[in-house]
Design an enzyme around this catalytic site. Structure first.
Site, mmCIF file in Angstrom:
data_model
loop_
_atom_site.group_PDB
_atom_site.id
_atom_site.type_symbol
_atom_site.label_atom_id
_atom_site.label_comp_id
_atom_site.label_asym_id
_atom_site.label_seq_id
_atom_site.Cartn_x
_atom_site.Cartn_y
_atom_site.Cartn_z
ATOM 1 C CG ASN A 78 11.643 2.294 -17.038
ATOM 2 O OD1 ASN A 78 11.347 1.768 -15.959
ATOM 3 N ND2 ASN A 78 11.929 1.589 -18.101
ATOM 4 C CD GLU A 79 9.201 7.902 -18.140
ATOM 5 O OE1 GLU A 79 8.680 7.299 -17.171
ATOM 6 O OE2 GLU A 79 9.062 7.534 -19.316
ATOM 7 N N GLY A 82 0.825 -1.213 0.000
ATOM 8 C CA GLY A 82 0.000 0.000 0.000
ATOM 9 C C GLY A 82 0.850 1.250 0.000
ATOM 10 C CE1 TYR A 83 5.696 0.953 0.781
ATOM 11 C CE2 TYR A 83 7.179 1.836 -0.857
ATOM 12 C CZ TYR A 83 6.984 1.190 0.335
ATOM 13 O OH TYR A 83 8.068 0.788 1.062
ATOM 14 C CB SER A 84 0.613 3.913 -5.697
ATOM 15 O OG SER A 84 1.874 3.439 -6.054
ATOM 16 C CD GLU A 121 8.561 -2.307 -6.122
ATOM 17 O OE1 GLU A 121 8.658 -1.411 -5.266
ATOM 18 O OE2 GLU A 121 7.602 -2.431 -6.877
HETATM 19 C C1 LIG Z 1 0.518 -3.111 -12.895
HETATM 20 C C2 LIG Z 1 0.873 -2.174 -11.757
HETATM 21 C C3 LIG Z 1 0.996 -2.700 -10.484
HETATM 22 C C4 LIG Z 1 1.275 -1.838 -9.413
HETATM 23 N N1 LIG Z 1 1.310 -2.371 -8.140
HETATM 24 C C5 LIG Z 1 1.451 -1.534 -7.101
HETATM 25 C C6 LIG Z 1 1.342 -2.046 -5.764
HETATM 26 O O1 LIG Z 1 1.144 -3.250 -5.534
HETATM 27 N N2 LIG Z 1 1.439 -1.177 -4.744
HETATM 28 C C7 LIG Z 1 1.666 0.170 -4.944
HETATM 29 O O2 LIG Z 1 1.764 0.890 -3.971
HETATM 30 N N3 LIG Z 1 1.763 0.683 -6.193
HETATM 31 C C8 LIG Z 1 1.649 -0.130 -7.271
HETATM 32 N N4 LIG Z 1 1.715 0.384 -8.551
HETATM 33 C C9 LIG Z 1 1.838 1.842 -8.730
HETATM 34 C C10 LIG Z 1 3.121 2.327 -9.356
HETATM 35 O O3 LIG Z 1 4.172 2.308 -8.418
HETATM 36 C C11 LIG Z 1 2.839 3.747 -9.893
HETATM 37 O O4 LIG Z 1 1.927 3.608 -10.976
HETATM 38 C C12 LIG Z 1 4.082 4.438 -10.343
HETATM 39 O O5 LIG Z 1 4.887 4.800 -9.251
HETATM 40 C C13 LIG Z 1 3.759 5.718 -11.185
HETATM 41 O O6 LIG Z 1 2.884 6.552 -10.519
HETATM 42 P P1 LIG Z 1 1.552 7.084 -11.211
HETATM 43 O O7 LIG Z 1 0.830 5.931 -11.830
HETATM 44 O O8 LIG Z 1 0.809 7.890 -10.201
HETATM 45 O O9 LIG Z 1 2.017 8.014 -12.414
HETATM 46 P P2 LIG Z 1 2.517 9.524 -12.303
HETATM 47 O O10 LIG Z 1 3.423 9.689 -11.137
HETATM 48 O O11 LIG Z 1 1.329 10.402 -12.377
HETATM 49 O O12 LIG Z 1 3.387 9.672 -13.624
HETATM 50 C C14 LIG Z 1 2.808 9.848 -14.933
HETATM 51 C C15 LIG Z 1 3.938 9.969 -15.929
HETATM 52 O O13 LIG Z 1 4.751 11.121 -15.666
HETATM 53 C C16 LIG Z 1 6.116 10.762 -15.496
HETATM 54 N N5 LIG Z 1 6.737 11.578 -14.431
HETATM 55 C C17 LIG Z 1 6.204 11.841 -13.214
HETATM 56 N N6 LIG Z 1 7.065 12.617 -12.490
HETATM 57 C C18 LIG Z 1 8.169 12.809 -13.262
HETATM 58 C C19 LIG Z 1 9.415 13.500 -13.057
HETATM 59 N N7 LIG Z 1 9.705 14.131 -11.915
HETATM 60 N N8 LIG Z 1 10.338 13.472 -14.069
HETATM 61 C C20 LIG Z 1 10.065 12.831 -15.246
HETATM 62 N N9 LIG Z 1 8.900 12.166 -15.481
HETATM 63 C C21 LIG Z 1 7.959 12.151 -14.513
HETATM 64 C C22 LIG Z 1 6.081 9.279 -15.102
HETATM 65 O O14 LIG Z 1 7.277 8.639 -15.459
HETATM 66 C C23 LIG Z 1 4.891 8.776 -15.919
HETATM 67 O O15 LIG Z 1 5.286 8.484 -17.225
HETATM 68 C C24 LIG Z 1 1.476 -0.447 -9.637
HETATM 69 C C25 LIG Z 1 1.383 0.060 -10.945
HETATM 70 C C26 LIG Z 1 1.087 -0.777 -11.995
HETATM 71 C C27 LIG Z 1 0.974 -0.200 -13.384
#
Ligand SMILES: Cc1cc2nc3c(=O)[nH]c(=O)nc-3n(C[C@H](O)[C@H](O)[C@H](O)COP(=O)(O)OP(=O)(O)OC[C@H]3O[C@@H](n4cnc5c(N)ncnc54)[C@H](O)[C@@H]3O)c2cc1C
Length: 397
Positions: free
Chosen positions: A383-384, A128-130, A245
């Protein structure tokens, strides 16, 4: 190309191969294929339980805590042999994520209560992070925990929670000090998923699967004893976990197995009257990814060998390189599989007529795998974001 091993390591390799031969018939059909359809909770756990019985379920844990106590090379041999044989992998949330946090930062009571149940598979954990609005910028998280006597009261939402529908426990980052600087007011809580006030809602992914969820907390009572380490120090533990991770996310063994499969299929599928494998453009793409994978494998061994050299709880920043390269290779290899089957990838259905995937043609599994793997450059820190980490922590810019 393979690395050379000592006689003891060769003997260990044979032991692993024998174990795989004994275990294979006990695994449910379809479990080992990379493009498999969804598994039940029990199916996920078959491999875990077999490894546990053998004492091999936690290669990286210290031996005195029930880990396998393997050297880096033994871990490499195990990962390579199991991937080569198409064995499944264990889930990371307990063994790879919260387990090491608990044994590194938790108290004795937490170690005693949680670690044996993670090893045995009795407790299924989710992460439960995101949150909506707190993904890349994780420190903006708003899920709140307010101390009330010997409990915290937790309110808020987590999202993208992988396989939360099966989970017994969730480890959560929660805000315990809203007045402090973002990173300083966060704590690491262990929450029983059976607690009153928790709701889990599915998010259906592009491949039609139910892999991720939203989790809602509505006045959930969590005993103070479930706080890991110190209150408001959760960010340090969170970073430690994310470093682990990223090391585990490289999936070298699985990519090797996928490349073997690509070669096999490309040799038998015809395009324009000759095998796809004879197409120069295809060969070029395949060779490029094989070279990248070999380089990734060696980098992974270096990162694993350097474990602990960055100070207690401090992962190697190079693990961000593993995350980027590992996910790019996973995506390229799933694309190559699509290239092999060409137009046959188009009509796919994740379920057979009877609701299972048992009747599926092998080509029908390729497209869901391709779509599913778009996730790997997002999760575990996109990856960004990894590139930003490399810029600061590795290049010092
Ligand atoms: C299949 C799947 C399973 C997952 N499982 C878990 C889980 O079990 N528990 C959990 O806690 N989370 C989970 N996640 C969440 C995951 O960690 C987040 O989706 C991830 O950290 C990206 O956050 P976001 O989706 O809010 O995108 P955003 O943070 O909104 O980013 C959107 C886009 O903007 C880019 N971006 C954002 N900030 C910057 C910056 N400073 N510089 C350059 N580019 C930037 C990102 O790279 C991305 O392309 C999961 C995600 C997926 C897709």
């Amino acid at each position: 190309m393979d690395l050379s091993f000592s006689p003891q390591e060769e003997a260990f390799r044979q032991e692993v191969r024998d174990f795989i031969a004994e275990a294979s018939p006990l695994l449910p059909k379809n479990l080992g294929t990379p493009e498999q359809a969804r598994r039940s909770k029990d199916e996920y756990l078959v491999w875990h339980r077999l490894l546990y019985k053998r004492g091999w379920v936690a290669p990286a844990w210290p031996k005195e805590l029930g880990g396998a106590g393997w050297s880096v090379t033994e871990r490499y041999i195990f990962a390579t042999e199991t991937a080569k044989a198409g064995m499944p992998t264990t889930l990371p949330f307990g063994l790879g994520m919260v387990g090491p946090v608990i044994y590194t930062f938790g108290n004795e009571a937490q170690k005693k209560k949680f670690l044996p149940r993670i090893l045995s598979g009795e407790d299924w954990w989710c992460q439960g992070y995101s949150e909506p609005g707190a993904g890349s910028d994780l420190a903006s998280l708003r899920c709140r925990a307010v101390r009330d006597g010997d409990h915290y009261i937790v309110d808020g939402q987590k999202t993208w929670t992988t396989l939360a529908q099966y989970a017994d426990w969730i480890f959560c980052l929660v805000r315990t000090d809203p007045a402090a600087k973002k990173q300083s007011g966060i704590s690491f809580l262990l929450i029983d998923m059976k607690s009153k006030g928790i709701t889990v809602r599915p998010i259906v992914t592009i491949d039609g699967g139910r892999e991720v969820n939203e989790v809602f907390f509505d006045d959930v009572e969590v005993p103070v004893e479930n706080l890991v380490g110190e209150e408001n120090k959760g960010w340090d533990y969170a970073k430690f976990l994310l470093g682990n991770e990223r090391t585990n996310i490289a999936r070298v063994g699985a990519s090797k197995e996928r490349i073997r499969r690509i070669r096999e299929l490309a040799a038998s599928v015809q395009s324009g009257g000759k095998p796809v494998l004879d197409d120069p453009k295809f060969r070029e793409k395949l060779a490029a990814v094989e070279i990248e994978l070999k380089a990734l494998e060696l980098t992974q061994m270096r990162v694993v060998a350097n474990e602990g050299k960055h100070g207690k709880g401090k992962p190697d920043p190079a693990s961000s390189i593993l995350k980027i390269k590992g996910s790019e290779i996973q995506q390229t290899t799933t694309e190559l599989l699509m290239d092999v089957i060409g137009p046959f990838a188009a009509p796919y259905d994740v379920h057979g007529d009877d609701g299972s995937n048992e009747t599926m043609d092998w080509t029908a599994q390729i497209a869901p795998g391709y779509f599913n793997y778009r996730k790997v450059s997002i999760y575990g820190g996109s990856n960004e974001i990894q590139r930003n980490i490399i810029t600061k922590a590795v290049l010092g810019l």
